[in-house]
Design a protein around this motif. Structure first.
Motif, mmCIF file in Angstrom:
data_model
loop_
_atom_site.group_PDB
_atom_site.id
_atom_site.type_symbol
_atom_site.label_atom_id
_atom_site.label_comp_id
_atom_site.label_asym_id
_atom_site.label_seq_id
_atom_site.Cartn_x
_atom_site.Cartn_y
_atom_site.Cartn_z
ATOM 1 N N ASN A 12 52.361 82.791 58.801
ATOM 2 C CA ASN A 12 51.652 83.976 59.283
ATOM 3 C C ASN A 12 52.184 84.500 60.611
ATOM 4 O OD1 ASN A 12 49.841 84.057 57.059
ATOM 5 N ND2 ASN A 12 48.646 82.430 58.008
ATOM 6 N N THR A 13 53.482 84.424 60.787
ATOM 7 C CA THR A 13 54.109 84.879 62.024
ATOM 8 C C THR A 13 55.398 85.619 61.659
ATOM 9 O OG1 THR A 13 53.274 82.891 63.116
ATOM 10 C CG2 THR A 13 54.918 84.168 64.295
ATOM 11 N N PRO A 14 55.433 86.949 61.832
ATOM 12 C CA PRO A 14 56.654 87.687 61.495
ATOM 13 C C PRO A 14 57.770 87.387 62.492
ATOM 14 C CG PRO A 14 55.065 89.152 62.517
ATOM 15 C CD PRO A 14 54.374 87.821 62.329
ATOM 16 N N PRO A 15 59.016 87.640 62.096
ATOM 17 C CA PRO A 15 60.145 87.388 63.008
ATOM 18 C C PRO A 15 59.975 88.054 64.377
ATOM 19 C CG PRO A 15 60.975 87.851 60.814
ATOM 20 C CD PRO A 15 59.483 88.105 60.777
ATOM 21 N N GLU A 16 59.372 89.243 64.411
ATOM 22 C CA GLU A 16 59.185 89.934 65.694
ATOM 23 C C GLU A 16 58.294 89.148 66.644
ATOM 24 O OE1 GLU A 16 57.678 91.838 62.662
ATOM 25 O OE2 GLU A 16 59.809 91.685 62.276
ATOM 26 N N ALA A 17 57.408 88.309 66.095
ATOM 27 C CA ALA A 17 56.535 87.482 66.927
ATOM 28 C C ALA A 17 57.208 86.168 67.317
ATOM 29 C CB ALA A 17 55.217 87.205 66.197
ATOM 30 N N VAL A 18 58.159 85.706 66.513
ATOM 31 C CA VAL A 18 58.915 84.488 66.836
ATOM 32 C C VAL A 18 59.946 84.793 67.925
ATOM 33 C CG1 VAL A 18 60.508 82.732 65.939
ATOM 34 C CG2 VAL A 18 58.584 83.534 64.514
ATOM 35 N N PHE A 19 60.549 85.950 67.849
ATOM 36 C CA PHE A 19 61.651 86.346 68.727
ATOM 37 C C PHE A 19 61.362 86.132 70.216
ATOM 38 C CE2 PHE A 19 64.569 89.656 70.487
ATOM 39 C CZ PHE A 19 65.756 89.130 69.994
ATOM 40 N N PRO A 20 60.204 86.533 70.764
ATOM 41 C CA PRO A 20 59.952 86.315 72.198
ATOM 42 C C PRO A 20 59.918 84.840 72.600
ATOM 43 C CG PRO A 20 58.431 87.951 71.332
ATOM 44 C CD PRO A 20 59.142 87.345 70.154
ATOM 45 N N ALA A 21 59.573 83.957 71.675
ATOM 46 C CA ALA A 21 59.572 82.518 71.986
ATOM 47 C C ALA A 21 60.985 81.989 72.172
ATOM 48 C CB ALA A 21 58.859 81.736 70.876
ATOM 49 N N LEU A 22 61.976 82.746 71.703
ATOM 50 C CA LEU A 22 63.385 82.353 71.827
ATOM 51 C C LEU A 22 64.142 83.183 72.862
ATOM 52 C CD1 LEU A 22 64.213 82.100 68.018
ATOM 53 C CD2 LEU A 22 63.537 80.239 69.551
ATOM 54 N N THR A 23 63.520 84.246 73.366
ATOM 55 C CA THR A 23 64.271 85.186 74.203
ATOM 56 C C THR A 23 63.615 85.515 75.532
ATOM 57 O OG1 THR A 23 63.242 87.074 73.088
ATOM 58 C CG2 THR A 23 65.355 86.275 72.194
ATOM 59 N N THR A 24 62.515 84.831 75.864
ATOM 60 C CA THR A 24 61.883 85.062 77.163
ATOM 61 C C THR A 24 61.703 83.714 77.866
ATOM 62 O OG1 THR A 24 59.587 84.854 76.402
ATOM 63 C CG2 THR A 24 60.591 87.059 76.266
ATOM 64 N N SER A 64 68.957 91.548 67.989
ATOM 65 C CA SER A 64 67.988 91.902 66.952
ATOM 66 C C SER A 64 66.945 90.798 66.873
ATOM 67 C CB SER A 64 68.694 92.048 65.601
ATOM 68 O OG SER A 64 69.079 90.785 65.106
ATOM 69 N N ALA A 65 65.880 91.075 66.145
ATOM 70 C CA ALA A 65 64.836 90.063 65.965
ATOM 71 C C ALA A 65 65.226 89.069 64.876
ATOM 72 C CB ALA A 65 63.508 90.733 65.642
ATOM 73 N N GLU A 66 66.510 89.030 64.539
ATOM 74 C CA GLU A 66 66.959 88.131 63.476
ATOM 75 C C GLU A 66 67.904 87.036 63.951
ATOM 76 O OE1 GLU A 66 68.699 90.818 60.694
ATOM 77 O OE2 GLU A 66 66.754 91.602 60.051
ATOM 78 N N VAL A 80 78.800 70.872 76.589
ATOM 79 C CA VAL A 80 79.512 72.011 77.174
ATOM 80 C C VAL A 80 80.485 72.601 76.150
ATOM 81 C CG1 VAL A 80 81.098 72.759 78.998
ATOM 82 C CG2 VAL A 80 79.218 71.173 79.531
ATOM 83 N N GLY A 81 80.374 73.905 75.949
ATOM 84 C CA GLY A 81 81.212 74.615 74.988
ATOM 85 C C GLY A 81 80.587 74.740 73.609
ATOM 86 N N THR A 82 79.538 73.977 73.323
ATOM 87 C CA THR A 82 78.862 74.107 72.035
ATOM 88 C C THR A 82 77.999 75.367 72.049
ATOM 89 O OG1 THR A 82 76.956 72.759 72.697
ATOM 90 C CG2 THR A 82 78.824 71.593 71.666
ATOM 91 N N THR A 83 77.569 75.782 70.865
ATOM 92 C CA THR A 83 76.700 76.946 70.758
ATOM 93 C C THR A 83 75.395 76.564 70.072
ATOM 94 O OG1 THR A 83 77.738 77.642 68.693
ATOM 95 C CG2 THR A 83 78.578 78.636 70.726
ATOM 96 N N VAL A 84 74.351 77.271 70.441
ATOM 97 C CA VAL A 84 73.040 77.106 69.837
ATOM 98 C C VAL A 84 72.687 78.455 69.207
ATOM 99 C CG1 VAL A 84 70.599 76.639 70.272
ATOM 100 C CG2 VAL A 84 72.363 75.343 71.504
ATOM 101 N N GLU A 85 72.312 78.408 67.928
ATOM 102 C CA GLU A 85 72.050 79.640 67.192
ATOM 103 C C GLU A 85 70.722 79.548 66.443
ATOM 104 O OE1 GLU A 85 73.966 81.794 63.317
ATOM 105 O OE2 GLU A 85 75.354 81.103 64.866
ATOM 106 N N TRP A 86 69.986 80.640 66.483
ATOM 107 C CA TRP A 86 68.705 80.772 65.790
ATOM 108 C C TRP A 86 68.813 81.971 64.862
ATOM 109 C CZ3 TRP A 86 65.428 77.070 67.788
ATOM 110 C CH2 TRP A 86 65.746 76.589 69.055
ATOM 111 N N SER A 87 68.540 81.776 63.582
ATOM 112 C CA SER A 87 68.484 82.885 62.625
ATOM 113 C C SER A 87 67.075 82.935 62.052
ATOM 114 C CB SER A 87 69.499 82.690 61.493
ATOM 115 O OG SER A 87 70.805 82.689 62.007
ATOM 116 N N LEU A 88 66.504 84.131 62.002
ATOM 117 C CA LEU A 88 65.131 84.313 61.540
ATOM 118 C C LEU A 88 65.124 85.229 60.328
ATOM 119 C CD1 LEU A 88 63.525 85.144 65.019
ATOM 120 C CD2 LEU A 88 63.796 82.890 63.972
#
Length: 147
Positions: A12-24, A64-66, A80-88
């Motif tokens: 019950n949480t759209p990607p637009e609501a998840v996005f701030p938890a990863l970007t603020t 994007s929110a994705e 160091v040098g690794t990447t962390v990625e989130w896809s929604l």
């Protein structure tokens, strides 16, 4: 190269609501570590501190929110040098979060530890979004034995 990957779905949480938890800063502090500061905008650097150390992540993408991508610019040598990625993506009433910590040079024991910790923090993210309360460091699940 080796990657840590996880999948969790948030009800019950759209990607637009998840996005701030990863970007603020406040969103990240709500589920990963309360000691989070810096610039969460694209091109900025976010500082995450944990007992006894931490990581600095350069924000590569938040367009994007994705998708959100960071690159580790300071921290343990293995990070160091690794990447962390989130896809929604939305799947019915659920947002599926695909997580990847990519680019480990070898599968050392520390990678196994970090994989387990990432899983606990993803469950903290899920709890924050579904209930309003996460378990960020220092209130996280502790998995290491005392040295």
């Amino acid at each position: 190269m080796f990657d840590i990957v996880h999948r969790v779905a948030v009800e019950n949480t759209p990607p637009e609501a998840v996005f701030p938890a990863l970007t603020t800063i406040d969103g990240l502090a709500g589920w990963w570590t309360t000691d989070t500061r810096g610039d969460a905008a694209e091109g900025g650097v976010i500082e995450f501190r944990f007992p006894p150390g931490g990581f600095d992540m350069k924000v590569l993408e938040t367009s994007s929110a994705e998708r959100v991508r960071w690159q580790v610019v300071a921290g343990p040598d293995e990070w160091v040098g690794t990447t962390v990625e989130w896809s929604l993506r939305l799947d019915g009433d659920w947002t599926v979060v695909l997580f990847k910590h990519a680019g480990w040079s070898e599968q050392v024991e520390f990678m196994h530890h970090c994989s387990t910790k990432w899983a606990t923090y993803l469950m903290s993210l899920k709890a924050l979004l579904e209930t309003g309360t996460g378990s960020p460091s220092p209130r996280d699940v502790h998995i290491a034995h005392p040295d």
